[in-house]
Design a protein around this motif. Structure first.
Motif, PDB file in Angstrom:
ATOM      1  N   ASP A   1     -30.403  83.685  93.376  1.00 57.13           N
ATOM      2  CA  ASP A   1     -30.950  84.525  94.448  1.00 57.13           C
ATOM      3  C   ASP A   1     -29.870  84.817  95.492  1.00 57.13           C
ATOM      4  O   ASP A   1     -29.756  85.943  95.982  1.00 57.13           O
ATOM      5  N   TRP A   2     -29.102  83.798  95.821  1.00 54.38           N
ATOM      6  CA  TRP A   2     -28.010  83.967  96.784  1.00 54.38           C
ATOM      7  C   TRP A   2     -26.965  84.933  96.251  1.00 54.38           C
ATOM      8  O   TRP A   2     -26.475  85.815  96.968  1.00 54.38           O
ATOM      9  N   LEU A   3     -26.609  84.782  94.980  1.00 56.43           N
ATOM     10  CA  LEU A   3     -25.600  85.643  94.384  1.00 56.43           C
ATOM     11  C   LEU A   3     -26.053  87.098  94.367  1.00 56.43           C
ATOM     12  O   LEU A   3     -25.286  88.003  94.718  1.00 56.43           O
ATOM     13  N   ALA A   4     -27.289  87.342  93.942  1.00 57.00           N
ATOM     14  CA  ALA A   4     -27.808  88.708  93.923  1.00 57.00           C
ATOM     15  C   ALA A   4     -27.801  89.308  95.325  1.00 57.00           C
ATOM     16  O   ALA A   4     -27.429  90.474  95.527  1.00 57.00           O
ATOM     17  N   ASP A   5     -28.209  88.508  96.310  1.00 58.40           N
ATOM     18  CA  ASP A   5     -28.228  88.974  97.691  1.00 58.40           C
ATOM     19  C   ASP A   5     -26.839  89.383  98.155  1.00 58.40           C
ATOM     20  O   ASP A   5     -26.668  90.451  98.750  1.00 58.40           O
ATOM     21  N   LYS A   6     -25.828  88.567  97.886  1.00 58.15           N
ATOM     22  CA  LYS A   6     -24.471  88.870  98.343  1.00 58.15           C
ATOM     23  C   LYS A   6     -23.878  90.068  97.608  1.00 58.15           C
ATOM     24  O   LYS A   6     -23.149  90.879  98.201  1.00 58.15           O
ATOM     25  N   LEU A   7     -24.183  90.192  96.335  1.00 61.68           N
ATOM     26  CA  LEU A   7     -23.686  91.355  95.603  1.00 61.68           C
ATOM     27  C   LEU A   7     -24.289  92.646  96.134  1.00 61.68           C
ATOM     28  O   LEU A   7     -23.580  93.631  96.388  1.00 61.68           O
ATOM     29  N   LEU A   8     -25.605  92.661  96.324  1.00 59.47           N
ATOM     30  CA  LEU A   8     -26.303  93.870  96.744  1.00 59.47           C
ATOM     31  C   LEU A   8     -26.004  94.251  98.188  1.00 59.47           C
ATOM     32  O   LEU A   8     -25.938  95.442  98.524  1.00 59.47           O
ATOM     33  N   HIS A   9     -25.846  93.243  99.055  1.00 62.11           N
ATOM     34  CA  HIS A   9     -25.736  93.508 100.490  1.00 62.11           C
ATOM     35  C   HIS A   9     -24.327  93.442 101.053  1.00 62.11           C
ATOM     36  O   HIS A   9     -24.080  93.903 102.174  1.00 62.11           O
ATOM     37  N   VAL A  10     -23.408  92.827 100.311  1.00 60.33           N
ATOM     38  CA  VAL A  10     -22.048  92.658 100.835  1.00 60.33           C
ATOM     39  C   VAL A  10     -21.010  93.290  99.910  1.00 60.33           C
ATOM     40  O   VAL A  10     -20.255  94.174 100.315  1.00 60.33           O
ATOM     41  N   ALA A  11     -20.966  92.835  98.657  1.00 59.35           N
ATOM     42  CA  ALA A  11     -19.923  93.298  97.746  1.00 59.35           C
ATOM     43  C   ALA A  11     -20.015  94.801  97.476  1.00 59.35           C
ATOM     44  O   ALA A  11     -19.015  95.522  97.591  1.00 59.35           O
ATOM     45  N   VAL A  12     -21.204  95.280  97.127  1.00 58.52           N
ATOM     46  CA  VAL A  12     -21.346  96.704  96.805  1.00 58.52           C
ATOM     47  C   VAL A  12     -21.074  97.596  98.027  1.00 58.52           C
ATOM     48  O   VAL A  12     -20.336  98.582  97.903  1.00 58.52           O
ATOM     49  N   PRO A  13     -21.619  97.290  99.217  1.00 59.14           N
ATOM     50  CA  PRO A  13     -21.258  98.117 100.374  1.00 59.14           C
ATOM     51  C   PRO A  13     -19.758  98.176 100.633  1.00 59.14           C
ATOM     52  O   PRO A  13     -19.215  99.260 100.901  1.00 59.14           O
ATOM     53  N   LEU A  14     -19.072  97.042 100.546  1.00 58.68           N
ATOM     54  CA  LEU A  14     -17.627  97.036 100.790  1.00 58.68           C
ATOM     55  C   LEU A  14     -16.885  97.863  99.742  1.00 58.68           C
ATOM     56  O   LEU A  14     -15.996  98.671 100.072  1.00 58.68           O
ATOM     57  N   LEU A  15     -17.237  97.688  98.471  1.00 57.77           N
ATOM     58  CA  LEU A  15     -16.584  98.445  97.409  1.00 57.77           C
ATOM     59  C   LEU A  15     -16.864  99.947  97.529  1.00 57.77           C
ATOM     60  O   LEU A  15     -15.957 100.773  97.348  1.00 57.77           O
ATOM     61  N   ALA A  16     -18.111 100.298  97.835  1.00 60.04           N
ATOM     62  CA  ALA A  16     -18.488 101.712  97.895  1.00 60.04           C
ATOM     63  C   ALA A  16     -17.807 102.427  99.054  1.00 60.04           C
ATOM     64  O   ALA A  16     -17.286 103.536  98.901  1.00 60.04           O
ATOM     65  N   VAL A  17     -17.812 101.806 100.221  1.00 65.70           N
ATOM     66  CA  VAL A  17     -17.198 102.444 101.395  1.00 65.70           C
ATOM     67  C   VAL A  17     -15.689 102.527 101.217  1.00 65.70           C
ATOM     68  O   VAL A  17     -15.071 103.565 101.521  1.00 65.70           O
ATOM     69  N   ALA A  18     -15.063 101.458 100.724  1.00 68.12           N
ATOM     70  CA  ALA A  18     -13.619 101.486 100.481  1.00 68.12           C
ATOM     71  C   ALA A  18     -13.262 102.566  99.460  1.00 68.12           C
ATOM     72  O   ALA A  18     -12.261 103.281  99.618  1.00 68.12           O
ATOM     73  N   GLY A  19     -14.083 102.699  98.424  1.00 69.01           N
ATOM     74  CA  GLY A  19     -13.841 103.726  97.418  1.00 69.01           C
ATOM     75  C   GLY A  19     -13.962 105.123  97.978  1.00 69.01           C
ATOM     76  O   GLY A  19     -13.173 106.018  97.629  1.00 69.01           O
ATOM     77  N   TRP A  20     -14.938 105.326  98.865  1.00 68.00           N
ATOM     78  CA  TRP A  20     -15.099 106.653  99.478  1.00 68.00           C
ATOM     79  C   TRP A  20     -13.889 106.984 100.338  1.00 68.00           C
ATOM     80  O   TRP A  20     -13.364 108.107 100.294  1.00 68.00           O
ATOM     81  N   LEU A  21     -13.438 106.022 101.136  1.00 65.09           N
ATOM     82  CA  LEU A  21     -12.295 106.258 102.014  1.00 65.09           C
ATOM     83  C   LEU A  21     -11.016 106.509 101.223  1.00 65.09           C
ATOM     84  O   LEU A  21     -10.222 107.401 101.554  1.00 65.09           O
ATOM     85  N   ALA A  22     -10.808 105.727 100.171  1.00 67.62           N
ATOM     86  CA  ALA A  22      -9.551 105.806  99.437  1.00 67.62           C
ATOM     87  C   ALA A  22      -9.508 106.966  98.444  1.00 67.62           C
ATOM     88  O   ALA A  22      -8.470 107.618  98.273  1.00 67.62           O
ATOM     89  N   PHE A  23     -10.638 107.247  97.792  1.00 61.26           N
ATOM     90  CA  PHE A  23     -10.609 108.172  96.669  1.00 61.26           C
ATOM     91  C   PHE A  23     -11.567 109.352  96.785  1.00 61.26           C
ATOM     92  O   PHE A  23     -11.556 110.230  95.921  1.00 61.26           O
ATOM     93  N   GLY A  24     -12.441 109.370  97.813  1.00 58.28           N
ATOM     94  CA  GLY A  24     -13.373 110.486  97.952  1.00 58.28           C
ATOM     95  C   GLY A  24     -14.415 110.514  96.841  1.00 58.28           C
ATOM     96  O   GLY A  24     -15.010 109.478  96.559  1.00 58.28           O
TER      97      GLY A  24
END
Length: 214
Positions: free
Chosen positions: A110-133
């Motif tokens: 449950d903890w792992l799913a929470d961190k992936l959905l709420h922390v890892a994916v937001p960081l990856l998605a926003v960084a990807g948008w900034l770097a690569f559009g």
């Protein structure tokens, strides 16, 4: 493989793994995020889909799979999808950090799913948008759809709460918190959406185009 395709592909893998993990927990009888009661499977699945967290992660999954296939993808529908997914997942991360994180006491998967959905994916998605559009992609139609989706989600969520007494997030529980509290929180989140959309539109116009045409 280009860096953009690799980043979008890695993001897609992470978000799909997170969604499948959360789905598996629900199918196995686990809690839907921080939920305490355990209704039947059909209701659990419906409630899972009702979470803004899940919806924003699904949009990121669709967008990044498409971008992994074509990092320069364009089109009216894609522009709306890309902006909505980026804004939505940013709000997911911020709301989790500011409002939900102190309330959660999760362990193991449950903890792992929470961190992936709420922390890892937001960081990856926003960084990807900034770097690569890709950019420029933010037009008026994309802005309208990106703003209409959370407003519609909020309206449906409050209507469901009124009819079933179930609410996905405690800060929207008007029976316990009162309408005044819910109105203030809803207004704050709406302002946050507007600010993020405005900021992303500005960045879309002023950051270097991606993929580069040079």
């Amino acid at each position: 493989m280009t860096p953009a395709r690799a980043w979008h592909g890695a993001t897609a893998v992470v978000v799909l793994a997170a969604l499948l993990l959360q789905l598996g927990l629900v199918l196995d009888g686990g809690r839907v995020l921080a939920e305490e009661d355990q209704p039947g499977l059909g209701i659990r699945l419906a409630r899972l889909v009702a979470y803004f967290t899940i919806q924003s992660n699904v949009l990121v999954a669709i967008a990044t799979v498409l971008l992994a296939l074509d990092p320069g993808r364009d089109g009216a529908a894609f522009r709306s999808l890309r902006l909505a997914s980026t804004v939505g997942i940013t709000v997911t991360g911020l709301v989790h950090f500011l409002l939900l994180r102190p309330l959660l006491d999760l362990q193991g998967a449950d903890w792992l799913a929470d961190k992936l959905l709420h922390v890892a994916v937001p960081l990856l998605a926003v960084a990807g948008w900034l770097a690569f559009g890709p950019r420029p992609r933010v037009d008026v139609r994309a802005v309208v759809w990106a703003f209409a989706w959370p407003i519609a989600w909020l309206a449906v969520t409050l209507a469901v709460e009124a009819g079933t007494h179930w609410v996905p997030y405690p800060f929207l529980d008007f029976r316990e918190k009162g309408w005044g509290h819910v109105a203030v929180v809803s207004a704050g989140i709406t302002v946050l959406f507007a600010a993020l959309i405005t900021g992303l539109r500005y960045a879309d116009r002023h950051l270097p185009p991606r993929p580069s045409s040079g």
